[in-house]
Design a protein around this motif. Structure first.
Motif, PDB file in Angstrom:
ATOM      1  N   LEU A  10       0.629  -1.198  -0.077  1.00  0.00           N
ATOM      2  CA  LEU A  10      -0.161   0.033  -0.246  1.00  0.00           C
ATOM      3  C   LEU A  10       0.946   1.355   0.029  1.00  0.00           C
ATOM      4  N   ARG A  11       0.272   2.239  -0.671  1.00  0.00           N
ATOM      5  CA  ARG A  11       1.026   3.564  -0.687  1.00  0.00           C
ATOM      6  C   ARG A  11       0.196   4.678  -0.922  1.00  0.00           C
ATOM      7  N   LEU A  12       0.058   5.546  -0.117  1.00  0.00           N
ATOM      8  CA  LEU A  12      -0.867   6.918   0.097  1.00  0.00           C
ATOM      9  C   LEU A  12      -0.342   7.451  -1.180  1.00  0.00           C
ATOM     10  N   GLN A  13      -1.315   7.613  -1.956  1.00  0.00           N
ATOM     11  CA  GLN A  13      -0.815   8.735  -3.061  1.00  0.00           C
ATOM     12  C   GLN A  13      -1.024  10.203  -2.819  1.00  0.00           C
ATOM     13  N   GLY A  14      -2.184  10.574  -2.250  1.00  0.00           N
ATOM     14  CA  GLY A  14      -2.704  11.691  -1.987  1.00  0.00           C
ATOM     15  C   GLY A  14      -4.156  11.919  -1.631  1.00  0.00           C
ATOM     16  N   THR A  15      -4.451  13.079  -1.874  1.00  0.00           N
ATOM     17  CA  THR A  15      -5.897  13.520  -1.627  1.00  0.00           C
ATOM     18  C   THR A  15      -6.324  14.184  -2.911  1.00  0.00           C
ATOM     19  N   LEU A  16      -7.409  13.393  -3.640  1.00  0.00           N
ATOM     20  CA  LEU A  16      -7.957  13.970  -4.710  1.00  0.00           C
ATOM     21  C   LEU A  16      -9.424  14.663  -4.579  1.00  0.00           C
ATOM     22  N   LEU A  33      -3.600  16.312  -4.541  1.00  0.00           N
ATOM     23  CA  LEU A  33      -2.446  16.855  -3.622  1.00  0.00           C
ATOM     24  C   LEU A  33      -1.458  15.524  -3.356  1.00  0.00           C
ATOM     25  N   ASP A  34      -0.553  15.486  -3.978  1.00  0.00           N
ATOM     26  CA  ASP A  34       0.355  14.313  -3.702  1.00  0.00           C
ATOM     27  C   ASP A  34       1.062  14.143  -2.336  1.00  0.00           C
ATOM     28  N   ALA A  35       0.881  13.221  -1.719  1.00  0.00           N
ATOM     29  CA  ALA A  35       1.173  13.140  -0.294  1.00  0.00           C
ATOM     30  C   ALA A  35       2.557  13.088   0.029  1.00  0.00           C
ATOM     31  N   ALA A  36       3.484  12.729  -1.103  1.00  0.00           N
ATOM     32  CA  ALA A  36       4.795  12.544  -0.792  1.00  0.00           C
ATOM     33  C   ALA A  36       5.537  14.088  -1.100  1.00  0.00           C
ATOM     34  N   THR A  37       4.891  14.781  -1.971  1.00  0.00           N
ATOM     35  CA  THR A  37       5.822  15.854  -2.455  1.00  0.00           C
ATOM     36  C   THR A  37       5.184  17.043  -1.940  1.00  0.00           C
ATOM     37  N   GLY A  38       3.562  17.123  -1.704  1.00  0.00           N
ATOM     38  CA  GLY A  38       2.970  18.244  -1.281  1.00  0.00           C
ATOM     39  C   GLY A  38       2.425  19.037  -2.648  1.00  0.00           C
ATOM     40  N   LEU A  57     -16.570  16.965  -3.785  1.00  0.00           N
ATOM     41  CA  LEU A  57     -16.049  15.523  -3.177  1.00  0.00           C
ATOM     42  C   LEU A  57     -14.619  15.244  -3.198  1.00  0.00           C
ATOM     43  N   ALA A  58     -14.129  14.677  -2.145  1.00  0.00           N
ATOM     44  CA  ALA A  58     -12.968  14.418  -2.022  1.00  0.00           C
ATOM     45  C   ALA A  58     -12.676  12.864  -1.750  1.00  0.00           C
ATOM     46  N   TYR A  59     -11.323  12.337  -2.026  1.00  0.00           N
ATOM     47  CA  TYR A  59     -11.187  10.764  -2.040  1.00  0.00           C
ATOM     48  C   TYR A  59      -9.790  10.833  -1.579  1.00  0.00           C
ATOM     49  N   GLU A  60      -9.467   9.727  -0.558  1.00  0.00           N
ATOM     50  CA  GLU A  60      -7.934   9.239  -0.357  1.00  0.00           C
ATOM     51  C   GLU A  60      -7.570   8.490  -1.573  1.00  0.00           C
ATOM     52  N   VAL A  61      -6.445   8.653  -2.102  1.00  0.00           N
ATOM     53  CA  VAL A  61      -5.948   8.037  -3.244  1.00  0.00           C
ATOM     54  C   VAL A  61      -4.896   6.848  -2.620  1.00  0.00           C
ATOM     55  N   THR A  62      -5.178   5.461  -2.939  1.00  0.00           N
ATOM     56  CA  THR A  62      -4.154   4.737  -2.515  1.00  0.00           C
ATOM     57  C   THR A  62      -3.747   3.788  -3.639  1.00  0.00           C
ATOM     58  N   ALA A  65      -0.562  -2.802  -5.474  1.00  0.00           N
ATOM     59  CA  ALA A  65      -0.142  -3.556  -6.599  1.00  0.00           C
ATOM     60  C   ALA A  65      -1.099  -4.074  -7.600  1.00  0.00           C
ATOM     61  N   ASP A  66      -2.497  -4.026  -7.138  1.00  0.00           N
ATOM     62  CA  ASP A  66      -3.380  -4.834  -7.847  1.00  0.00           C
ATOM     63  C   ASP A  66      -4.343  -3.679  -8.455  1.00  0.00           C
ATOM     64  N   GLY A  67      -3.743  -2.340  -8.321  1.00  0.00           N
ATOM     65  CA  GLY A  67      -4.623  -1.160  -8.824  1.00  0.00           C
ATOM     66  C   GLY A  67      -4.680   0.058  -7.729  1.00  0.00           C
ATOM     67  N   VAL A  68      -5.554   0.941  -8.312  1.00  0.00           N
ATOM     68  CA  VAL A  68      -5.549   2.270  -7.367  1.00  0.00           C
ATOM     69  C   VAL A  68      -7.194   2.198  -6.543  1.00  0.00           C
ATOM     70  N   ALA A  69      -7.172   2.542  -5.486  1.00  0.00           N
ATOM     71  CA  ALA A  69      -8.327   2.654  -4.722  1.00  0.00           C
ATOM     72  C   ALA A  69      -8.733   4.216  -4.364  1.00  0.00           C
ATOM     73  N   PHE A  70      -9.975   4.510  -4.664  1.00  0.00           N
ATOM     74  CA  PHE A  70     -10.500   6.035  -4.250  1.00  0.00           C
ATOM     75  C   PHE A  70     -11.266   5.694  -3.063  1.00  0.00           C
ATOM     76  N   THR A  71     -11.079   6.101  -1.764  1.00  0.00           N
ATOM     77  CA  THR A  71     -11.940   5.949  -0.769  1.00  0.00           C
ATOM     78  C   THR A  71     -12.582   7.426  -0.371  1.00  0.00           C
ATOM     79  N   PRO A  72     -13.667   7.654  -0.231  1.00  0.00           N
ATOM     80  CA  PRO A  72     -14.338   8.716   0.140  1.00  0.00           C
ATOM     81  C   PRO A  72     -13.658   9.383   1.304  1.00  0.00           C
ATOM     82  N   LEU A  73     -13.424  10.683   1.162  1.00  0.00           N
ATOM     83  CA  LEU A  73     -12.635  11.384   2.496  1.00  0.00           C
ATOM     84  C   LEU A  73     -13.460  12.465   3.045  1.00  0.00           C
ATOM     85  N   VAL A  74     -14.051  12.418   3.910  1.00  0.00           N
ATOM     86  CA  VAL A  74     -14.908  13.486   4.646  1.00  0.00           C
ATOM     87  C   VAL A  74     -13.959  14.581   5.079  1.00  0.00           C
ATOM     88  N   GLY A  75     -14.111  15.890   4.478  1.00  0.00           N
ATOM     89  CA  GLY A  75     -13.403  17.078   4.824  1.00  0.00           C
ATOM     90  C   GLY A  75     -12.048  17.198   3.812  1.00  0.00           C
TER      91      GLY A  75
END
Length: 105
Positions: A10-16, A33-38, A57-62, A65-75
């Motif tokens: 797993l690798r947190l990519q950022g907030t979308l 917003l890239d979590a690694a670089t800001g 709406l916003a999502y946490e992007v993770t 290896a098997d793909g990209v996940a978009f999880t709804p992110l309140v706030g």
């Protein structure tokens, strides 16, 4: 096989955040917003990839290896707006004295 090889990496990519949702084309203009670089990045992607897609709406992007996940992110949209405001506050197109090319002091 090592135990680590069996675990998904797993690798947190950022907030979308969805800026504009085009119902006609089915595309969403988003900002990441890239979590690694800001750094912020704007691009388009299919709205159907995002659960319950709607403007603002916003999502946490993770990335896994098997793909990209978009999880709804309140706030999450507020976090992106605050980041963009801070970036604008820190921006300056004026040079400090002595930093200009060819400046003699």
């Amino acid at each position: 096989m090592t135990p680590q090889a069996d675990e998904p990496q797993l690798r947190l990519q950022g907030t979308l955040s969805i800026d504009v949702l085009d119902e006609e084309s089915g595309m969403a203009e988003v900002e990441l917003l890239d979590a690694a670089t800001g750094q912020g990045h704007s691009f388009e992607l299919p709205a159907r990839w995002l659960p319950d897609a709607a403007e603002g709406l916003a999502y946490e992007v993770t990335v896994r290896a098997d793909g990209v996940a978009f999880t709804p992110l309140v706030g999450g949209a507020r976090i992106l707006r605050e980041h963009n405001k801070q970036t604008l506050l820190e921006f300056s197109d004026e040079h400090e004295p002595g930093e200009q090319a060819g400046a003699k002091g």
